[in-house]
Structures are given as C-alpha cells and as structure tokens.
Design a protein around this motif. Structure first.
Motif, PDB file in Angstrom:
ATOM      1  N   ARG A 236       0.855  -1.200   0.000  1.00 20.54           N
ATOM      2  CA  ARG A 236       0.000   0.000   0.000  1.00 20.54           C
ATOM      3  C   ARG A 236       0.882   1.238   0.000  1.00 20.54           C
ATOM      4  N   VAL A 237       0.632   2.137  -0.955  1.00 23.12           N
ATOM      5  CA  VAL A 237       1.381   3.397  -1.032  1.00 23.12           C
ATOM      6  C   VAL A 237       0.395   4.534  -0.773  1.00 23.12           C
ATOM      7  N   THR A 238       0.671   5.307   0.260  1.00 22.82           N
ATOM      8  CA  THR A 238      -0.194   6.447   0.585  1.00 22.82           C
ATOM      9  C   THR A 238       0.530   7.726   0.189  1.00 22.82           C
ATOM     10  N   VAL A 239      -0.122   8.545  -0.589  1.00 23.58           N
ATOM     11  CA  VAL A 239       0.485   9.774  -1.096  1.00 23.58           C
ATOM     12  C   VAL A 239      -0.316  10.959  -0.564  1.00 23.58           C
ATOM     13  N   MET A 240       0.356  11.833   0.175  1.00 25.19           N
ATOM     14  CA  MET A 240      -0.311  13.013   0.745  1.00 25.19           C
ATOM     15  C   MET A 240       0.438  14.263   0.307  1.00 25.19           C
ATOM     16  N   LEU A 241      -0.297  15.376   0.226  1.00 27.49           N
ATOM     17  CA  LEU A 241       0.364  16.643  -0.062  1.00 27.49           C
ATOM     18  C   LEU A 241       1.300  16.994   1.100  1.00 27.49           C
ATOM     19  N   LYS A 242       2.408  17.617   0.788  1.00 28.69           N
ATOM     20  CA  LYS A 242       3.323  18.047   1.837  1.00 28.69           C
ATOM     21  C   LYS A 242       2.664  19.131   2.684  1.00 28.69           C
ATOM     22  N   ASP A 243       3.092  19.212   3.952  1.00 26.13           N
ATOM     23  CA  ASP A 243       2.599  20.289   4.813  1.00 26.13           C
ATOM     24  C   ASP A 243       2.934  21.621   4.153  1.00 26.13           C
ATOM     25  N   GLY A 244       2.005  22.551   4.249  1.00 28.69           N
ATOM     26  CA  GLY A 244       2.280  23.879   3.673  1.00 28.69           C
ATOM     27  C   GLY A 244       1.776  24.008   2.257  1.00 28.69           C
ATOM     28  N   VAL A 245       1.533  22.887   1.580  1.00 27.00           N
ATOM     29  CA  VAL A 245       0.979  22.958   0.225  1.00 27.00           C
ATOM     30  C   VAL A 245      -0.539  23.106   0.351  1.00 27.00           C
ATOM     31  N   LEU A 246      -1.104  24.078  -0.325  1.00 23.99           N
ATOM     32  CA  LEU A 246      -2.549  24.324  -0.259  1.00 23.99           C
ATOM     33  C   LEU A 246      -3.313  23.094  -0.728  1.00 23.99           C
ATOM     34  N   ASP A 247      -4.368  22.741   0.018  1.00 30.80           N
ATOM     35  CA  ASP A 247      -5.152  21.538  -0.298  1.00 30.80           C
ATOM     36  C   ASP A 247      -6.611  21.945  -0.522  1.00 30.80           C
ATOM     37  N   PRO A 248      -6.938  22.421  -1.731  1.00 30.24           N
ATOM     38  CA  PRO A 248      -8.309  22.890  -1.978  1.00 30.24           C
ATOM     39  C   PRO A 248      -9.368  21.813  -1.755  1.00 30.24           C
ATOM     40  N   GLN A 249      -9.003  20.564  -2.085  1.00 29.08           N
ATOM     41  CA  GLN A 249      -9.960  19.473  -1.890  1.00 29.08           C
ATOM     42  C   GLN A 249     -10.242  19.294  -0.393  1.00 29.08           C
ATOM     43  N   GLY A 250      -9.179  19.371   0.389  1.00 30.93           N
ATOM     44  CA  GLY A 250      -9.346  19.251   1.833  1.00 30.93           C
ATOM     45  C   GLY A 250     -10.188  20.384   2.390  1.00 30.93           C
ATOM     46  N   LYS A 251      -9.936  21.574   1.870  1.00 30.29           N
ATOM     47  CA  LYS A 251     -10.714  22.760   2.323  1.00 30.29           C
ATOM     48  C   LYS A 251     -12.199  22.556   1.995  1.00 30.29           C
ATOM     49  N   ALA A 252     -12.463  22.087   0.784  1.00 28.20           N
ATOM     50  CA  ALA A 252     -13.861  21.888   0.360  1.00 28.20           C
ATOM     51  C   ALA A 252     -14.546  20.857   1.251  1.00 28.20           C
ATOM     52  N   ILE A 253     -13.845  19.783   1.547  1.00 25.22           N
ATOM     53  CA  ILE A 253     -14.430  18.737   2.404  1.00 25.22           C
ATOM     54  C   ILE A 253     -14.640  19.296   3.813  1.00 25.22           C
ATOM     55  N   GLY A 254     -13.679  20.113   4.252  1.00 30.72           N
ATOM     56  CA  GLY A 254     -13.824  20.724   5.571  1.00 30.72           C
ATOM     57  C   GLY A 254     -15.080  21.583   5.667  1.00 30.72           C
ATOM     58  N   HIS A 255     -15.286  22.397   4.634  1.00 32.31           N
ATOM     59  CA  HIS A 255     -16.497  23.245   4.609  1.00 32.31           C
ATOM     60  C   HIS A 255     -17.766  22.380   4.606  1.00 32.31           C
ATOM     61  N   ALA A 256     -17.731  21.341   3.799  1.00 30.49           N
ATOM     62  CA  ALA A 256     -18.923  20.473   3.706  1.00 30.49           C
ATOM     63  C   ALA A 256     -19.198  19.804   5.054  1.00 30.49           C
ATOM     64  N   LEU A 257     -18.147  19.387   5.723  1.00 32.50           N
ATOM     65  CA  LEU A 257     -18.332  18.740   7.036  1.00 32.50           C
ATOM     66  C   LEU A 257     -18.942  19.735   8.024  1.00 32.50           C
ATOM     67  N   HIS A 258     -18.472  20.968   7.984  1.00 31.58           N
ATOM     68  CA  HIS A 258     -19.034  21.980   8.902  1.00 31.58           C
ATOM     69  C   HIS A 258     -20.503  22.221   8.566  1.00 31.58           C
ATOM     70  N   THR A 259     -20.806  22.243   7.289  1.00 29.26           N
ATOM     71  CA  THR A 259     -22.204  22.444   6.866  1.00 29.26           C
ATOM     72  C   THR A 259     -23.084  21.311   7.401  1.00 29.26           C
ATOM     73  N   LEU A 260     -22.506  20.110   7.472  1.00 24.70           N
ATOM     74  CA  LEU A 260     -23.285  18.959   7.958  1.00 24.70           C
ATOM     75  C   LEU A 260     -23.320  18.904   9.491  1.00 24.70           C
ATOM     76  N   GLY A 261     -22.630  19.883  10.113  1.00 30.65           N
ATOM     77  CA  GLY A 261     -22.705  19.931  11.569  1.00 30.65           C
ATOM     78  C   GLY A 261     -21.496  19.355  12.284  1.00 30.65           C
ATOM     79  N   PHE A 262     -20.503  18.915  11.546  1.00 29.61           N
ATOM     80  CA  PHE A 262     -19.292  18.380  12.177  1.00 29.61           C
ATOM     81  C   PHE A 262     -18.338  19.548  12.447  1.00 29.61           C
TER      82      PHE A 262
END
Lengths: 80, 80
Positions: A4-30
């Motif tokens: 299994r190879v897990t590939v993540m963006l380096k710290d400090g690199v902007l993660d628009p997908q992560g931001k979008a999911i974060g917003h959606a989670l907040h909208t759902l009450g998380f």
C-alpha cells in the motif's frame, strides 16, 4: 505480496480538496473537524518477491509515477 | 485527535484509475504489479473528543459525506 502506497500533499501545500471537504463537514454539523487533508492510496499486488524487494519496488514506483515529489510525500506499507 | 479515513472502491467495482496506473507501471517496467486499486485517504483533526467519540464521529462523516456506500468501503484509523 500486497503493498500500500499512501500519497499526501506536503505540509504547507494548499489543499483545496481538503478545504472543500472541511467546509462540507461543517455544513453537515461536524464543527469540530479541523485541518482536513486529502490524499490518495494505491494498493497493488507484487508477484514473486520478498517483503524487502516489494518495499524497494514500491519506493521506485512512488518516485517514478505515483507521487509528485515536489509537492507530495509518500508512505509505503508492506505486511511484515 | 488525528483521524484517518481510507475510502476504497468495493471489490468487483471497476477501477479505471487503477487500471490506468497499472498500465503505466508496466510501461515503466514494473511488470510484476497486479491488481492496482486506487482510493482516497482523508486525514483530519477532531477537536475536544475522546478516541471513541472520534471514531463514532468519523463513522458518521464517512457515511454522510466521505464515502459513497453503494460502491465504496471505508476504514477508520484513530490513534489508540
């Protein structure tokens, strides 16, 4: 040999997908969800090789294809 | 509390991305790579909660947003 190879963006690199999911989670009450980061995981089967060879091959795969080393880090999991 | 949710396509569901990566790996000479499957991993930080609460919250997140339960499975990792 399953690898299994897990590939993540380096710290400090902007993660628009992560931001979008974060917003959606907040909208759902998380509301306690912070620092959402999204990456990809690649699972594959390497035929006829030892765990050590599998790790080495997976490293080469990650460097050559699976990860963009400029902006991404990778981690390799090989069952012991 | 750091939480990791890994979302993979269910067995039997066609994985075109995995197929494409498999072909690319063979082109690069990694001929012993088989059954390549690609998924996503979401890492996030859950504020002010225990490991058990974090697992429960992550389950709800996966069911409501992070995974399409018709074609995807999810796995949750919470540090002990």
């Amino acid at each position: 040999m399953k690898v299994r190879v897990t590939v993540m963006l380096k710290d400090g690199v902007l993660d628009p997908q992560g931001k979008a999911i974060g917003h959606a989670l907040h909208t759902l009450g998380f509301n306690n969800a912070q620092d959402v980061r999204v990456g990809k995981v690649i699972e594959l089967d390497l035929q006829d090789c030892t765990a050590e060879e599998a790790r080495k091959t997976a490293e080469d795969m990650a460097k050559n294809l699976l990860a963009n080393l400029v902006i991404e880090d990778y981690a390799i999991e090989v069952p012991a």
